[in-house]
Structure formats: C-alpha cells, structure tokens
Design an enzyme around this catalytic site. Structure first.
Site, short mmCIF file in Angstrom:
data_model
loop_
_atom_site.label_atom_id
_atom_site.label_comp_id
_atom_site.label_asym_id
_atom_site.label_seq_id
_atom_site.Cartn_x
_atom_site.Cartn_y
_atom_site.Cartn_z
N SER A 169 -1.07 -18.09 -15.36
CA SER A 169 0.20 -18.51 -14.77
C SER A 169 1.10 -19.26 -15.75
O SER A 169 2.27 -19.49 -15.45
CB SER A 169 -0.04 -19.38 -13.54
OG SER A 169 -0.44 -20.68 -13.91
N LYS B 296 0.38 -27.12 -14.68
CA LYS B 296 1.67 -26.60 -14.27
C LYS B 296 2.80 -27.45 -14.85
O LYS B 296 2.60 -28.57 -15.31
CB LYS B 296 1.81 -26.59 -12.74
CG LYS B 296 0.92 -25.59 -12.03
CD LYS B 296 1.34 -24.16 -12.29
CE LYS B 296 0.47 -23.18 -11.53
NZ LYS B 296 -0.90 -23.14 -12.05
#
EC number: 3.4.21.88
Length: 231
Positions: free
Chosen positions: A152, A190
């Site tokens: 991701s 993230k």
C-alpha cells in the site's frame, strides 16, 4: 513532496493543458496512469489540490488550473518521497535511490513486521537486529526497525519486504509517514493527516482507500526516517 503517481498525474495534466488549452478528462487521466477506476484519480487530484499545485474551479467541467510545478517536473525528473536506501552487494541501486554515506553502523532491533496494507497485530517482540548507517539515526532519540508487509506504500518508494527505520515518537505532522497503532492492537505504516478530531491514514497506492478514524483510536508509535532494501 509528491508521490510518483501524483507527479505523473500533474505532469500529464500540464502537458495536455499546454498542448490543447484544456485539461484531460478523468477517464483520460485514469487511462494515462493505468488505474482501474476514477476514484484513484479523485484521490490524486484532491492531494494535488491540498498541496497547492492545482486548483479546481467550481461549476465548470474539466476545470483544473495549474498553480505551480515542482522542481522535479521543471527538470524532467520523476520524484516523490525518496527514502534513504542502503545499496545491496553487486547490484546497481534503483534509478531514484538516494545515496547514503555509510560511516559508522548502528545496530537496531527489528521488531517484526508492519503492514503496508491491511493493519496487522501490534508488534512488540524483537526478531533480530539490523545494521544501519549512523547518519540515518538521531543519537538523542530511540529508533527501531520493521519489515514491511504489503504494497500500500509503493508510490512512496516502500515495497513489500523492505525494512523501514523508525524514530520513536508520539507526535506527527500532516504528511509524515508513521507507524500508527489502531484501536490498541493493530499496527500499520501509513501517511498521517489530522482533519479536526479525525485522523486519516493514507495509503500511497490508489488501490487502497484512506482510513478515517477518531483521534482517540489512533496512536502514533514512530515516524519513518529511512529504509533498507536488499537485492
């Protein structure tokens, strides 16, 4: 700093505006960047607007105005986040890798795996140690390393199997790539953004949705300061 996909989209829009006088459609942008859906383009457009590179004009179709261009486009380069990379033996470094002066080495504990994808269980046990250049760490702070699992964050230059170097901290600025502990038991890597009393945990891959959580459900465990890749 822009991710590779953000930079590619800005470059594509700029070239089309220069050539045709109007920006491309969302379908044209999707095809140009080889994305599966227009939702990824919407996220990239929003990110470019938030960073001040473009402006969308209300109530007008295909109305995108270029405000500024990053140095990378002015020089014809691909850019975005470039983590420090330790080069593997006998293999040329990636084209955009940042060179690192090794100097003295520092041993850091590898605390297990961190999810760059769906969050995984929080990590607390040392699996082994890894040597990193002394210049990558701050002598006045505590650091640790994590092995990346998932894709991701690939547009930020972070691949599955990389080892990220983390400076331990409970604070983060908008745009920082952090280790976030979600609801006390899930850990994920993230990009961090605070929006009022909500925290956005953003992926750097259009295939993943941004996760919005109340600020009391997210605790920052550290900030990314470097990356180690073997070949």
């Amino acid at each position: 700093m822009l991710t590779r996909k953000q930079l590619e989209l800005l470059d594509f829009i700029n070239k089309r505006v220069t050539r045709d006088g109007v920006p491309p459609s969302f379908d044209e942008m999707k095809d140009a960047l080889s994305l599966r859906s227009k939702s990824g383009i919407h996220r990239l457009i929003t990110a470019l607007e938030e960073r001040g590179f473009i402006r969308r004009l209300a109530h007008r179709a295909r109305a995108i105005e270029i405000i500024k261009l990053p140095d990378a486009l002015d020089k014809g380069l691909a850019g975005g986040f470039k983590p420090q990379v330790i080069e593997g033996d006998k293999v040329d470094p990636p084209r955009n890798a940042m060179p690192v002066a090794l100097g003295h080495a520092v041993e850091l504990p590898v605390m297990g795996r961190i999810a760059a994808g769906t969050p995984i269980e929080a990590i607390s046990e040392v699996s082994h140690n890894v040597s990193v250049p002394g210049g990558m760490v701050d002598a006045n702070s505590h650091h640790y390393a994590l092995e990346v699992k998932g894709d991701s964050m690939i547009d930020a230059g972070i691949n599955d199997g990389d080892v990220v170097v983390i400076r331990e901290t409970s604070a983060a600025d908008n745009g920082d790539i952090v280790v976030a502990l979600v609801e006390g038991h899930e850990a994920t890597l993230k990009r961090y953004r605070r929006k009022g009393n909500m925290i956005a945990l953003e992926a750097a891959n259009p295939a993943y949705e941004t996760r919005m959580l109340p600020d009391d459900k997210v605790k920052v465990q550290g900030r990314l300061v470097g990356l180690i890749r073997t070949y």
